[in-house]
Motif scaffolding. Structure first.
Motif, PDB file in Angstrom:
ATOM      1  N   GLN A  99      52.190  85.476  40.084  1.00 55.16           N
ATOM      2  CA  GLN A  99      50.950  84.755  40.307  1.00 55.16           C
ATOM      3  C   GLN A  99      50.485  84.219  38.958  1.00 55.16           C
ATOM      4  N   LYS A 100      50.665  82.943  38.776  1.00 56.89           N
ATOM      5  CA  LYS A 100      50.404  82.306  37.483  1.00 56.89           C
ATOM      6  C   LYS A 100      48.901  82.128  37.255  1.00 56.89           C
ATOM      7  N   THR A 101      48.445  82.543  36.093  1.00 56.31           N
ATOM      8  CA  THR A 101      47.054  82.338  35.701  1.00 56.31           C
ATOM      9  C   THR A 101      46.944  80.967  35.054  1.00 56.31           C
ATOM     10  N   LEU A 102      46.042  80.163  35.579  1.00 53.42           N
ATOM     11  CA  LEU A 102      45.831  78.805  35.079  1.00 53.42           C
ATOM     12  C   LEU A 102      44.470  78.716  34.404  1.00 53.42           C
ATOM     13  N   THR A 103      44.288  77.691  33.608  1.00 51.68           N
ATOM     14  CA  THR A 103      43.027  77.458  32.915  1.00 51.68           C
ATOM     15  C   THR A 103      42.555  76.047  33.240  1.00 51.68           C
ATOM     16  N   ALA A 104      41.244  75.893  33.422  1.00 51.43           N
ATOM     17  CA  ALA A 104      40.674  74.578  33.714  1.00 51.43           C
ATOM     18  C   ALA A 104      39.190  74.575  33.357  1.00 51.43           C
ATOM     19  N   LYS A 105      38.627  73.376  33.287  1.00 53.97           N
ATOM     20  CA  LYS A 105      37.193  73.231  33.027  1.00 53.97           C
ATOM     21  C   LYS A 105      36.501  72.898  34.343  1.00 53.97           C
ATOM     22  N   VAL A 106      35.399  73.579  34.613  1.00 54.00           N
ATOM     23  CA  VAL A 106      34.638  73.336  35.840  1.00 54.00           C
ATOM     24  C   VAL A 106      33.792  72.083  35.648  1.00 54.00           C
ATOM     25  N   VAL A 107      34.021  71.073  36.511  1.00 51.97           N
ATOM     26  CA  VAL A 107      33.296  69.805  36.385  1.00 51.97           C
ATOM     27  C   VAL A 107      32.398  69.523  37.591  1.00 51.97           C
ATOM     28  N   GLY A 108      32.466  70.366  38.598  1.00 47.33           N
ATOM     29  CA  GLY A 108      31.616  70.158  39.768  1.00 47.33           C
ATOM     30  C   GLY A 108      31.451  71.423  40.585  1.00 47.33           C
ATOM     31  N   ILE A 109      30.297  71.527  41.223  1.00 44.31           N
ATOM     32  CA  ILE A 109      30.015  72.649  42.111  1.00 44.31           C
ATOM     33  C   ILE A 109      29.662  72.028  43.466  1.00 44.31           C
ATOM     34  N   LYS A 110      30.533  72.199  44.451  1.00 49.66           N
ATOM     35  CA  LYS A 110      30.278  71.617  45.776  1.00 49.66           C
ATOM     36  C   LYS A 110      29.304  72.471  46.568  1.00 49.66           C
ATOM     37  N   ASP A 131      30.702  78.549  47.128  1.00 48.88           N
ATOM     38  CA  ASP A 131      32.071  79.067  47.082  1.00 48.88           C
ATOM     39  C   ASP A 131      33.141  77.990  46.939  1.00 48.88           C
ATOM     40  N   THR A 132      32.753  76.806  46.503  1.00 47.31           N
ATOM     41  CA  THR A 132      33.723  75.718  46.305  1.00 47.31           C
ATOM     42  C   THR A 132      33.367  74.956  45.030  1.00 47.31           C
ATOM     43  N   VAL A 133      34.348  74.855  44.129  1.00 51.85           N
ATOM     44  CA  VAL A 133      34.117  74.190  42.851  1.00 51.85           C
ATOM     45  C   VAL A 133      35.218  73.176  42.587  1.00 51.85           C
ATOM     46  N   VAL A 134      34.953  72.275  41.665  1.00 48.09           N
ATOM     47  CA  VAL A 134      35.939  71.278  41.249  1.00 48.09           C
ATOM     48  C   VAL A 134      36.234  71.522  39.780  1.00 48.09           C
ATOM     49  N   GLN A 179      41.714  66.441  38.923  1.00 53.46           N
ATOM     50  CA  GLN A 179      40.640  67.200  39.559  1.00 53.46           C
ATOM     51  C   GLN A 179      41.210  68.004  40.717  1.00 53.46           C
ATOM     52  N   ILE A 180      40.873  69.279  40.753  1.00 57.86           N
ATOM     53  CA  ILE A 180      41.354  70.176  41.791  1.00 57.86           C
ATOM     54  C   ILE A 180      40.152  70.892  42.395  1.00 57.86           C
ATOM     55  N   THR A 181      40.090  70.905  43.728  1.00 60.76           N
ATOM     56  CA  THR A 181      39.036  71.642  44.408  1.00 60.76           C
ATOM     57  C   THR A 181      39.528  73.057  44.674  1.00 60.76           C
ATOM     58  N   LEU A 182      38.733  74.032  44.232  1.00 57.74           N
ATOM     59  CA  LEU A 182      39.060  75.434  44.428  1.00 57.74           C
ATOM     60  C   LEU A 182      38.051  76.083  45.360  1.00 57.74           C
ATOM     61  N   ARG A 183      38.550  76.748  46.374  1.00 60.01           N
ATOM     62  CA  ARG A 183      37.718  77.544  47.293  1.00 60.01           C
ATOM     63  C   ARG A 183      37.841  78.982  46.815  1.00 60.01           C
ATOM     64  N   LEU A 184      36.714  79.637  46.551  1.00 60.64           N
ATOM     65  CA  LEU A 184      36.749  80.994  46.023  1.00 60.64           C
ATOM     66  C   LEU A 184      37.347  81.967  47.028  1.00 60.64           C
ATOM     67  N   ALA A 185      38.193  82.841  46.545  1.00 65.61           N
ATOM     68  CA  ALA A 185      38.798  83.890  47.362  1.00 65.61           C
ATOM     69  C   ALA A 185      37.784  85.003  47.607  1.00 65.61           C
ATOM     70  N   GLU A 186      37.888  85.643  48.748  1.00 66.34           N
ATOM     71  CA  GLU A 186      37.210  86.897  49.089  1.00 66.34           C
ATOM     72  C   GLU A 186      35.699  86.826  49.276  1.00 66.34           C
ATOM     73  N   VAL A 187      35.125  85.634  49.241  1.00 63.62           N
ATOM     74  CA  VAL A 187      33.677  85.514  49.410  1.00 63.62           C
ATOM     75  C   VAL A 187      33.383  84.319  50.304  1.00 63.62           C
ATOM     76  N   ASP A 188      32.299  84.418  51.065  1.00 70.17           N
ATOM     77  CA  ASP A 188      31.838  83.296  51.885  1.00 70.17           C
ATOM     78  C   ASP A 188      30.347  83.133  51.631  1.00 70.17           C
ATOM     79  N   CYS A 189      29.976  81.997  51.074  1.00 70.31           N
ATOM     80  CA  CYS A 189      28.576  81.733  50.735  1.00 70.31           C
ATOM     81  C   CYS A 189      27.903  80.952  51.854  1.00 70.31           C
ATOM     82  N   PRO A 190      26.579  81.036  51.922  1.00 68.36           N
ATOM     83  CA  PRO A 190      25.847  80.273  52.934  1.00 68.36           C
ATOM     84  C   PRO A 190      26.109  78.772  52.812  1.00 68.36           C
ATOM     85  N   GLU A 191      26.105  78.100  53.949  1.00 66.93           N
ATOM     86  CA  GLU A 191      26.238  76.641  53.969  1.00 66.93           C
ATOM     87  C   GLU A 191      25.021  76.023  53.285  1.00 66.93           C
TER      88      GLU A 191
END
Length: 156
Positions: free
Chosen positions: A20-31, A34-37, A45-57
């Motif tokens: 499981q490769k650890t990657l590095t990136a700069k956060v440029v957006g918060i959707k 639990d979802t960031v860019v 640009q990559i959209t990441l959905r956070l693992a193991e958590v579910d935040c309110p809509e």
């Protein structure tokens, strides 16, 4: 024979951990909470959905606060992340770590009462304890007597 089995087991576990490769990136957006860019080293640009958590809509109580919490933690910071899966929308599901002490973002969100431990996809006992503690102490969204999980909210 036992010694050979232990060595083989050790090699398999080590290989899995380091595969499981650890990657590095700069956060440029918060959707949302639990979802960031992020912007990777090649300026993709990559959209990441956070693992193991579910935040309110966003339209849900505490949706805006969860988004702000995530923003306060990582916006414009360089983070480390490990992709664990891909969701049905094609987003990378990732475990995000930040700051010099490698805080685990999903854990911080759950501790702060800004999201649910996503038990459908996570068996972490530690995250379950963080959620129980937030509930017991009425932290964040747990101040509400009957908070509705995002998956149920979306059905309404």
């Amino acid at each position: 024979m036992k010694y050979s089995f232990k060595i083989l087991l050790f090699l398999l576990v080590t290989n899995f951990i380091y595969s499981q490769k650890t990657l590095t990136a700069k956060v440029v957006g918060i959707k949302d909470g639990d979802t960031v860019v992020v912007l990777d080293s090649l300026n993709n640009q990559i959209t990441l959905r956070l693992a193991e958590v579910d935040c309110p809509e966003k339209s849900q109580p505490f949706g805006t606060k969860a988004k702000q919490f995530t923003s306060d933690q990582i916006y414009l910071k360089t983070i480390k992340y490990v992709v664990t899966d891909t969701d049905r929308y094609g987003r990378s599901i990732a475990m995000i770590y930040y700051d010099v002490d490698n805080k685990y973002l999903s854990a911080e969100i759950i501790k702060a009462g800004m999201g649910w431990h996503y038990k459908r996809y996570s068996k972490s006992k530690e995250l379950a304890l963080f959620e129980d503690n937030a509930k017991k102490n009425k932290i964040g969204l747990w101040i509400d007597n009957n908070p509705i999980e995002p998956s149920e909210w979306r059905k309404q």
